[in-house]
Scaffold this motif. Structure first.
Motif, PDB file in Angstrom:
ATOM      1  N   SER A 212       0.999  -0.989   0.110  1.00 45.00           N
ATOM      2  CA  SER A 212       0.714  -0.194   0.322  1.00 45.00           C
ATOM      3  C   SER A 212       1.294   1.105   0.271  1.00 45.00           C
ATOM      4  N   ASP A 213       2.115   1.202   0.483  1.00 40.75           N
ATOM      5  CA  ASP A 213       2.817   2.367   0.751  1.00 40.75           C
ATOM      6  C   ASP A 213       3.443   2.290  -0.625  1.00 40.75           C
ATOM      7  N   GLU A 214       4.016   0.831  -1.299  1.00 41.80           N
ATOM      8  CA  GLU A 214       4.651   1.265  -2.376  1.00 41.80           C
ATOM      9  C   GLU A 214       3.727   2.195  -3.588  1.00 41.80           C
ATOM     10  N   ARG A 215       2.551   2.046  -3.117  1.00 45.44           N
ATOM     11  CA  ARG A 215       1.273   1.858  -4.137  1.00 45.44           C
ATOM     12  C   ARG A 215       1.170   3.317  -4.328  1.00 45.44           C
ATOM     13  N   LEU A 216       1.165   4.131  -2.451  1.00 36.45           N
ATOM     14  CA  LEU A 216       1.044   5.522  -3.071  1.00 36.45           C
ATOM     15  C   LEU A 216       2.415   6.125  -2.617  1.00 36.45           C
ATOM     16  N   ARG A 217       3.607   6.195  -2.971  1.00 41.17           N
ATOM     17  CA  ARG A 217       4.904   6.747  -3.407  1.00 41.17           C
ATOM     18  C   ARG A 217       4.679   6.446  -4.576  1.00 41.17           C
ATOM     19  N   ARG A 218       4.356   5.255  -5.383  1.00 40.72           N
ATOM     20  CA  ARG A 218       4.257   5.530  -7.276  1.00 40.72           C
ATOM     21  C   ARG A 218       3.215   6.523  -7.833  1.00 40.72           C
ATOM     22  N   ILE A 219       1.610   6.597  -6.649  1.00 44.18           N
ATOM     23  CA  ILE A 219       1.038   7.828  -7.559  1.00 44.18           C
ATOM     24  C   ILE A 219       1.708   8.706  -7.542  1.00 44.18           C
ATOM     25  N   GLU A 220       2.044   9.491  -5.906  1.00 46.11           N
ATOM     26  CA  GLU A 220       2.626  10.427  -6.510  1.00 46.11           C
ATOM     27  C   GLU A 220       3.604  10.906  -6.921  1.00 46.11           C
ATOM     28  N   SER A 221       4.614   9.673  -7.521  1.00 43.74           N
ATOM     29  CA  SER A 221       5.571  10.266  -8.153  1.00 43.74           C
ATOM     30  C   SER A 221       5.590  10.706  -9.207  1.00 43.74           C
ATOM     31  N   GLU A 222       4.222   9.948 -10.047  1.00 43.95           N
ATOM     32  CA  GLU A 222       3.735   9.749 -10.981  1.00 43.95           C
ATOM     33  C   GLU A 222       2.668  11.323 -10.959  1.00 43.95           C
ATOM     34  N   ARG A 223       2.019  11.558  -9.738  1.00 41.59           N
ATOM     35  CA  ARG A 223       1.018  12.972  -9.999  1.00 41.59           C
ATOM     36  C   ARG A 223       3.012  14.439 -10.312  1.00 41.59           C
ATOM     37  N   MET A 224       3.634  13.541  -9.203  1.00 34.63           N
ATOM     38  CA  MET A 224       4.893  14.999  -9.446  1.00 34.63           C
ATOM     39  C   MET A 224       5.623  15.069 -10.332  1.00 34.63           C
ATOM     40  N   ALA A 225       5.702  13.290 -11.118  1.00 32.12           N
ATOM     41  CA  ALA A 225       6.202  13.619 -12.573  1.00 32.12           C
ATOM     42  C   ALA A 225       4.422  14.478 -13.808  1.00 32.12           C
ATOM     43  N   ARG A 226       3.931  14.103 -13.913  1.00 27.08           N
ATOM     44  CA  ARG A 226       2.901  15.305 -14.976  1.00 27.08           C
ATOM     45  C   ARG A 226       2.857  16.141 -14.530  1.00 27.08           C
ATOM     46  N   THR A 227       2.888  16.584 -12.923  1.00 26.11           N
ATOM     47  CA  THR A 227       3.450  18.101 -12.668  1.00 26.11           C
ATOM     48  C   THR A 227       4.527  18.498 -13.222  1.00 26.11           C
ATOM     49  N   SER A 228       5.537  18.286 -13.508  1.00 28.59           N
ATOM     50  CA  SER A 228       6.443  18.311 -13.803  1.00 28.59           C
ATOM     51  C   SER A 228       6.667  18.678 -15.044  1.00 28.59           C
ATOM     52  N   GLU A 229       6.286  17.650 -16.152  1.00 27.43           N
ATOM     53  CA  GLU A 229       5.924  17.821 -17.104  1.00 27.43           C
ATOM     54  C   GLU A 229       5.115  19.088 -17.366  1.00 27.43           C
ATOM     55  N   ASP A 230       3.613  19.301 -16.924  1.00 21.04           N
ATOM     56  CA  ASP A 230       2.838  20.600 -17.264  1.00 21.04           C
ATOM     57  C   ASP A 230       3.639  21.652 -16.733  1.00 21.04           C
ATOM     58  N   LEU A 231       4.436  21.888 -15.663  1.00 23.12           N
ATOM     59  CA  LEU A 231       5.168  22.984 -15.862  1.00 23.12           C
ATOM     60  C   LEU A 231       6.703  23.433 -17.290  1.00 23.12           C
ATOM     61  N   TYR A 232       7.113  22.089 -17.792  1.00 27.06           N
ATOM     62  CA  TYR A 232       8.306  22.159 -19.050  1.00 27.06           C
ATOM     63  C   TYR A 232       7.261  23.113 -19.907  1.00 27.06           C
ATOM     64  N   LEU A 233       5.838  21.931 -20.365  1.00 24.27           N
ATOM     65  CA  LEU A 233       5.119  22.339 -20.763  1.00 24.27           C
ATOM     66  C   LEU A 233       5.048  23.856 -20.825  1.00 24.27           C
ATOM     67  N   ASN A 234       4.303  24.204 -19.657  1.00 23.09           N
ATOM     68  CA  ASN A 234       3.818  25.517 -20.203  1.00 23.09           C
ATOM     69  C   ASN A 234       4.604  27.216 -20.211  1.00 23.09           C
ATOM     70  N   GLN A 235       6.176  26.165 -19.406  1.00 26.11           N
ATOM     71  CA  GLN A 235       7.699  27.096 -19.484  1.00 26.11           C
ATOM     72  C   GLN A 235       7.483  27.734 -21.453  1.00 26.11           C
ATOM     73  N   VAL A 236       7.310  26.066 -22.123  1.00 23.61           N
ATOM     74  CA  VAL A 236       7.843  26.456 -23.241  1.00 23.61           C
ATOM     75  C   VAL A 236       7.437  26.939 -23.958  1.00 23.61           C
TER      76      VAL A 236
END
Length: 437
Positions: free
Chosen positions: A262-286
């Motif tokens: 369960s903890d690993e699943r939560l970490r994976r979900i949070e990591s994916e969310r942060m990756a999507r957020t980072s990707e959105d930030l990069y796209l916005n910057q571009v």
């Protein structure tokens, strides 16, 4: 080589990715030029694109290209990013279609399984696996079909693949243990059931399978166990302290495994969310950088257009000024002539007023440069000189577009009546014809 310089292209894409990451990290420590960081990230993306062609995962390459654009915008990098995003979308669309097809075949297989048509159900499960080879449920279902069809080795193979794909999927252990039990590998079946307890310590199917395996193991070791004695044996197995302690330990391990998963699943979900957020930030910057560059380019174009227009207006103003000066000169000469004639008319005697017209006494500005005669209808041309209207029009009608006085090209052939000069000429002519000689 300099630590801020882009790394040399490695023959191995993974080595190239690692070298580029080190170069980017070192470059940021040294505050290197953004173009160098962008180049290193672009090379990292090129290596990731090679890996993506095999792994069908373009997300890392897309992120690297977005990071490169965020450091320094390049049309070539933008083009590569568009291609990578297109490839990623194509793969996602293909995976979506494959998943839909896999779900269709799995559901069709389940329907046939319920009708006990195991042969056709196996065929549909196989089609589902070809479309999506990562679904443990399909391997579990096909394993059960193989069991009913008596193909135990294939059933064992599918059950093991099911556990490999998802070690927490209980049915995989149940299928594997059933096959082992039918193949009379009772100790192996017992061990598999014990592993299954980690997924669900209270599952009755697993507990009953443990009892059944224990009974057959006891019988194979020399005991004479019949159907009537099975309950007693199962009771003895349940009351065995070692087995009970082992089961208790397995239950604790299962609870810890569930919490860890369960903890690993939560970490994976949070990591994916942060990756999507980072990707959105990069796209916005571009996107913001591109919009800023487009806006700057538009402003520069408008500035150039304004500058050209300013030059045109300045040139037109200069021409208008020159034209106005010519008109002012003509007007000054006309006024001077009028004042002179008024003075002569006041002081003239009767004998002089009746004298005949003498060419030497005609003001030069009364004479048309073309006809060399006193003008009757004076008009001002584009060169600033005054001509007899009919003669200057005849000049233009012959196709000539130059000045009769300067021989320079005229900007236009429009004529302006010189009313002041015409009035002066008429007054002068009246003075010359006051009385006969």
């Amino acid at each position: 080589s300099s630590p801020t310089a882009p790394p040399p292209t490695s023959s191995c894409p993974r080595e190239c990715v690692r070298d580029c990451e080190e170069a980017v990290e070192r470059g940021r420590e040294l505050r290197a030029d953004n173009r160098l960081l962008a180049r290193a990230l672009s090379r990292k993306a090129a290596a990731l694109l090679k890996l993506a062609a095999c792994a069908a995962d373009y997300a890392p390459a897309v992120r690297a290209l977005q990071q490169s654009l965020a450091e320094h915008y390049s049309e070539d990098t933008r083009h590569k990013l568009d291609q990578a995003e297109t490839a990623r979308k194509e793969i996602e669309e293909r995976e979506r279609l494959d998943q839909e097809a896999a779900d269709h075949h799995r559901q069709r297989g389940n329907e046939l399984f319920q009708r006990k048509n195991y042969q056709e159900a196996t065929a549909h499960y196989t089609e589902a696996i070809e479309k999506n080879p990562n679904d443990p449920r399909v391997f579990s279902n096909r394993a059960q079909c193989h069991i009913y069809l008596g193909n135990l080795p294939k059933g064992l193979e599918d059950a093991e693949k099911c556990i490999e794909l998802d070690p927490t999927f209980l049915k995989g252990y149940v299928r594997k243990a059933n096959v082992q039990f039918l193949m009379e590998y009772y100790e192996s079946a017992l061990a598999t059931y014990i592993e299954g307890l980690k997924c669900d310590p209270n599952n009755l199917v697993v507990i009953n399978g443990l009892r059944r395996c224990a009974a057959y193991i006891n019988r194979s070791n020399g005991g004479d166990v019949g159907p009537d004695d099975l309950e007693d044996i199962l009771g003895n197995v349940s009351s065995d302290n070692d087995l009970r302690n082992k089961l208790q330990k397995l239950m604790e391990e299962a609870a810890a495994l569930k919490k860890e998963a369960s903890d690993e699943r939560l970490r994976r979900i949070e990591s994916e969310r942060m990756a999507r957020t980072s990707e959105d930030l990069y796209l916005n910057q571009v996107q913001q950088r591109r919009e800023a560059e487009e806006c700057l380019s538009k402003i520069e174009q408008e500035f150039q257009q304004l500058k050209v227009r300013q030059d045109e207006v300045s040139e037109e103003f200069q021409k208008a000024t020159e034209h106005n000066e010519n008109l002012q000169h003509q007007l000054t000469e006309t006024i001077r002539a009028l004042e002179s004639m008024r003075g002569n008319a006041t002081s003239a005697s009767p004998s002089s007023s009746g004298s005949v017209l003498d060419e030497n006494r005609i003001p030069s500005y009364f004479i048309c440069p073309i006809s060399q005669d006193v003008m009757n209808d004076p008009h001002i041309a584009a060169d600033g000189f005054t001509y007899e209207g009919d003669f200057i029009r005849s000049w233009f009608s012959t196709g000539s577009d130059t000045s009769p006085m300067t021989n320079l090209p005229l900007e236009h052939d429009e004529l302006i009546p010189n009313i002041a000069l015409r009035s002066a000429i008429q007054e002068w002519l009246q003075q010359q014809n006051v009385a006969p000689g």
